[in-house]
Design a protein around this motif. Structure first.
Motif, PDB file in Angstrom:
ATOM      1  N   ASP A   1       0.869  -1.176   0.000  1.00  0.00           N
ATOM      2  CA  ASP A   1       0.000   0.000   0.000  1.00  0.00           C
ATOM      3  C   ASP A   1       0.907   1.228   0.000  1.00  0.00           C
ATOM      4  OD1 ASP A   1      -1.894   1.956   0.289  1.00  0.00           O
ATOM      5  OD2 ASP A   1      -2.506   1.357   2.307  1.00  0.00           O
ATOM      6  N   TYR A   2       0.928   1.949  -1.099  1.00  0.00           N
ATOM      7  CA  TYR A   2       1.833   3.088  -1.252  1.00  0.00           C
ATOM      8  C   TYR A   2       1.194   4.417  -0.845  1.00  0.00           C
ATOM      9  CZ  TYR A   2       4.643  -0.231  -3.872  1.00  0.00           C
ATOM     10  OH  TYR A   2       5.394  -1.330  -4.242  1.00  0.00           O
ATOM     11  N   SER A   3      -0.047   4.412  -0.389  1.00  0.00           N
ATOM     12  CA  SER A   3      -0.697   5.655   0.008  1.00  0.00           C
ATOM     13  C   SER A   3       0.044   6.258   1.206  1.00  0.00           C
ATOM     14  CB  SER A   3      -2.168   5.415   0.343  1.00  0.00           C
ATOM     15  OG  SER A   3      -2.288   4.471   1.378  1.00  0.00           O
ATOM     16  N   GLY A   4       0.220   7.556   1.180  1.00  0.00           N
ATOM     17  CA  GLY A   4       0.905   8.252   2.258  1.00  0.00           C
ATOM     18  C   GLY A   4       2.415   8.203   2.167  1.00  0.00           C
ATOM     19  N   MET A   5       2.955   7.560   1.132  1.00  0.00           N
ATOM     20  CA  MET A   5       4.411   7.446   0.983  1.00  0.00           C
ATOM     21  C   MET A   5       4.975   8.489   0.019  1.00  0.00           C
ATOM     22  SD  MET A   5       4.990   3.324   0.769  1.00  0.00           S
ATOM     23  CE  MET A   5       6.672   3.576   0.247  1.00  0.00           C
ATOM     24  N   GLY A   6       4.125   9.275  -0.594  1.00  0.00           N
ATOM     25  CA  GLY A   6       4.601  10.237  -1.582  1.00  0.00           C
ATOM     26  C   GLY A   6       4.974   9.591  -2.899  1.00  0.00           C
ATOM     27  N   ALA A   7       4.450   8.417  -3.156  1.00  0.00           N
ATOM     28  CA  ALA A   7       4.743   7.712  -4.404  1.00  0.00           C
ATOM     29  C   ALA A   7       3.962   8.334  -5.560  1.00  0.00           C
ATOM     30  CB  ALA A   7       4.381   6.239  -4.270  1.00  0.00           C
ATOM     31  N   LEU A   8       4.534   8.271  -6.743  1.00  0.00           N
ATOM     32  CA  LEU A   8       3.871   8.729  -7.961  1.00  0.00           C
ATOM     33  C   LEU A   8       3.239   7.526  -8.641  1.00  0.00           C
ATOM     34  CD1 LEU A   8       6.722  11.014  -9.325  1.00  0.00           C
ATOM     35  CD2 LEU A   8       4.713  11.714  -8.025  1.00  0.00           C
ATOM     36  N   VAL A   9       1.954   7.645  -8.947  1.00  0.00           N
ATOM     37  CA  VAL A   9       1.221   6.540  -9.559  1.00  0.00           C
ATOM     38  C   VAL A   9       0.740   6.993 -10.932  1.00  0.00           C
ATOM     39  CG1 VAL A   9      -0.770   5.011  -9.348  1.00  0.00           C
ATOM     40  CG2 VAL A   9       0.495   5.698  -7.299  1.00  0.00           C
ATOM     41  N   ARG A  10       1.020   6.157 -11.945  1.00  0.00           N
ATOM     42  CA  ARG A  10       0.593   6.486 -13.307  1.00  0.00           C
ATOM     43  C   ARG A  10      -0.061   5.263 -13.924  1.00  0.00           C
ATOM     44  NH1 ARG A  10       5.236   7.433 -17.089  1.00  0.00           N
ATOM     45  NH2 ARG A  10       4.946   5.289 -17.718  1.00  0.00           N
ATOM     46  N   MET A  11      -1.209   5.501 -14.562  1.00  0.00           N
ATOM     47  CA  MET A  11      -1.893   4.422 -15.263  1.00  0.00           C
ATOM     48  C   MET A  11      -1.989   4.791 -16.737  1.00  0.00           C
ATOM     49  SD  MET A  11      -5.596   2.608 -14.549  1.00  0.00           S
ATOM     50  CE  MET A  11      -6.579   4.078 -14.851  1.00  0.00           C
ATOM     51  N   ASP A  12      -1.541   3.879 -17.594  1.00  0.00           N
ATOM     52  CA  ASP A  12      -1.632   4.067 -19.039  1.00  0.00           C
ATOM     53  C   ASP A  12      -2.598   3.044 -19.604  1.00  0.00           C
ATOM     54  OD1 ASP A  12       0.348   6.132 -19.203  1.00  0.00           O
ATOM     55  OD2 ASP A  12       1.887   4.602 -18.979  1.00  0.00           O
ATOM     56  N   VAL A  13      -3.468   3.504 -20.500  1.00  0.00           N
ATOM     57  CA  VAL A  13      -4.468   2.646 -21.135  1.00  0.00           C
ATOM     58  C   VAL A  13      -4.300   2.773 -22.648  1.00  0.00           C
ATOM     59  CG1 VAL A  13      -6.939   2.201 -21.401  1.00  0.00           C
ATOM     60  CG2 VAL A  13      -6.049   2.983 -19.194  1.00  0.00           C
ATOM     61  N   VAL A  14      -4.127   1.622 -23.320  1.00  0.00           N
ATOM     62  CA  VAL A  14      -3.881   1.618 -24.755  1.00  0.00           C
ATOM     63  C   VAL A  14      -4.841   0.650 -25.431  1.00  0.00           C
ATOM     64  CG1 VAL A  14      -2.164   1.145 -26.540  1.00  0.00           C
ATOM     65  CG2 VAL A  14      -1.441   2.088 -24.356  1.00  0.00           C
ATOM     66  N   ALA A  15      -5.485   1.118 -26.501  1.00  0.00           N
ATOM     67  CA  ALA A  15      -6.352   0.239 -27.292  1.00  0.00           C
ATOM     68  C   ALA A  15      -5.490  -0.596 -28.226  1.00  0.00           C
ATOM     69  CB  ALA A  15      -7.353   1.065 -28.092  1.00  0.00           C
ATOM     70  N   LEU A  16      -5.775  -1.882 -28.294  1.00  0.00           N
ATOM     71  CA  LEU A  16      -5.040  -2.774 -29.184  1.00  0.00           C
ATOM     72  C   LEU A  16      -5.754  -2.868 -30.524  1.00  0.00           C
ATOM     73  CD1 LEU A  16      -4.276  -5.586 -26.604  1.00  0.00           C
ATOM     74  CD2 LEU A  16      -2.804  -3.701 -27.297  1.00  0.00           C
ATOM     75  N   ALA A  17      -4.996  -3.018 -31.583  1.00  0.00           N
ATOM     76  CA  ALA A  17      -5.569  -3.116 -32.926  1.00  0.00           C
ATOM     77  C   ALA A  17      -6.384  -4.399 -33.042  1.00  0.00           C
ATOM     78  CB  ALA A  17      -4.473  -3.085 -33.973  1.00  0.00           C
ATOM     79  N   ASP A  18      -7.490  -4.312 -33.755  1.00  0.00           N
ATOM     80  CA  ASP A  18      -8.327  -5.489 -33.970  1.00  0.00           C
ATOM     81  C   ASP A  18      -7.666  -6.471 -34.916  1.00  0.00           C
ATOM     82  OD1 ASP A  18     -10.331  -4.596 -32.295  1.00  0.00           O
ATOM     83  OD2 ASP A  18     -11.377  -3.554 -33.903  1.00  0.00           O
ATOM     84  N   ASP A  19      -7.083  -5.961 -35.977  1.00  0.00           N
ATOM     85  CA  ASP A  19      -6.437  -6.805 -36.984  1.00  0.00           C
ATOM     86  C   ASP A  19      -5.042  -6.281 -37.250  1.00  0.00           C
ATOM     87  OD1 ASP A  19      -8.686  -8.414 -37.432  1.00  0.00           O
ATOM     88  OD2 ASP A  19      -9.548  -6.877 -38.733  1.00  0.00           O
ATOM     89  N   TYR A  20      -4.147  -7.204 -37.556  1.00  0.00           N
ATOM     90  CA  TYR A  20      -2.783  -6.834 -37.891  1.00  0.00           C
ATOM     91  C   TYR A  20      -2.476  -7.358 -39.280  1.00  0.00           C
ATOM     92  CZ  TYR A  20       2.284  -6.795 -37.996  1.00  0.00           C
ATOM     93  OH  TYR A  20       3.581  -6.587 -38.359  1.00  0.00           O
ATOM     94  N   GLU A  21      -2.015  -6.457 -40.130  1.00  0.00           N
ATOM     95  CA  GLU A  21      -1.609  -6.863 -41.470  1.00  0.00           C
ATOM     96  C   GLU A  21      -0.124  -6.591 -41.598  1.00  0.00           C
ATOM     97  OE1 GLU A  21      -3.942  -5.148 -44.555  1.00  0.00           O
ATOM     98  OE2 GLU A  21      -5.801  -5.473 -43.479  1.00  0.00           O
ATOM     99  N   ASP A  22       0.616  -7.572 -42.052  1.00  0.00           N
ATOM    100  CA  ASP A  22       2.048  -7.410 -42.218  1.00  0.00           C
ATOM    101  C   ASP A  22       2.317  -6.702 -43.538  1.00  0.00           C
ATOM    102  OD1 ASP A  22       4.747  -7.501 -42.067  1.00  0.00           O
ATOM    103  OD2 ASP A  22       4.916  -9.692 -42.073  1.00  0.00           O
ATOM    104  N   GLU A  23       2.563  -5.392 -43.462  1.00  0.00           N
ATOM    105  CA  GLU A  23       2.791  -4.597 -44.659  1.00  0.00           C
ATOM    106  C   GLU A  23       4.148  -4.880 -45.273  1.00  0.00           C
ATOM    107  OE1 GLU A  23       2.086  -0.518 -43.755  1.00  0.00           O
ATOM    108  OE2 GLU A  23       0.087  -0.897 -42.983  1.00  0.00           O
TER     109      GLU A  23
END
Length: 88
Positions: free
Chosen positions: A55-77
């Motif tokens: 539990d990092y609350s109260g410790m002065g820690a920096l918290v970052r959350m990244d959210v990325v959408a993944l491609a539905d289809d991948y084509e090898d160009e």
């Protein structure tokens, strides 16, 4: 929509990475990562906080959350491109 999300916790003074948790999620109703984070951000944060070892609350820690959408289809160009060089 398939989503990859990661939560990183860094020391507030040194910047040292203390912990990282990540996961894959999906939502059929969301069209992009911003909408996913808007609809599910609180639940996602709670999920990640429950996965942390400490539990990092109260410790002065920096918290970052990244959210990325993944491609539905991948084509090898690269298969269609010819760079004009032959391997010898």
């Amino acid at each position: 929509m398939e989503i990859y999300a990661v939560l990183k916790v860094n020391d507030g003074e040194t910047g040292e990475l203390l912990e990282k948790v990540d996961g894959f999620f999906s939502c059929d109703e969301c069209e992009n990562s911003e909408e996913f984070e808007e609809r599910h951000g609180d639940d996602l944060l709670e999920y990640f906080e429950n996965k942390l070892k400490y539990d990092y609350s109260g410790m002065g820690a920096l918290v970052r959350m990244d959210v990325v959408a993944l491609a539905d289809d991948y084509e090898d160009e690269d298969e269609d491109e010819d760079d004009g060089e032959d391997c010898k």
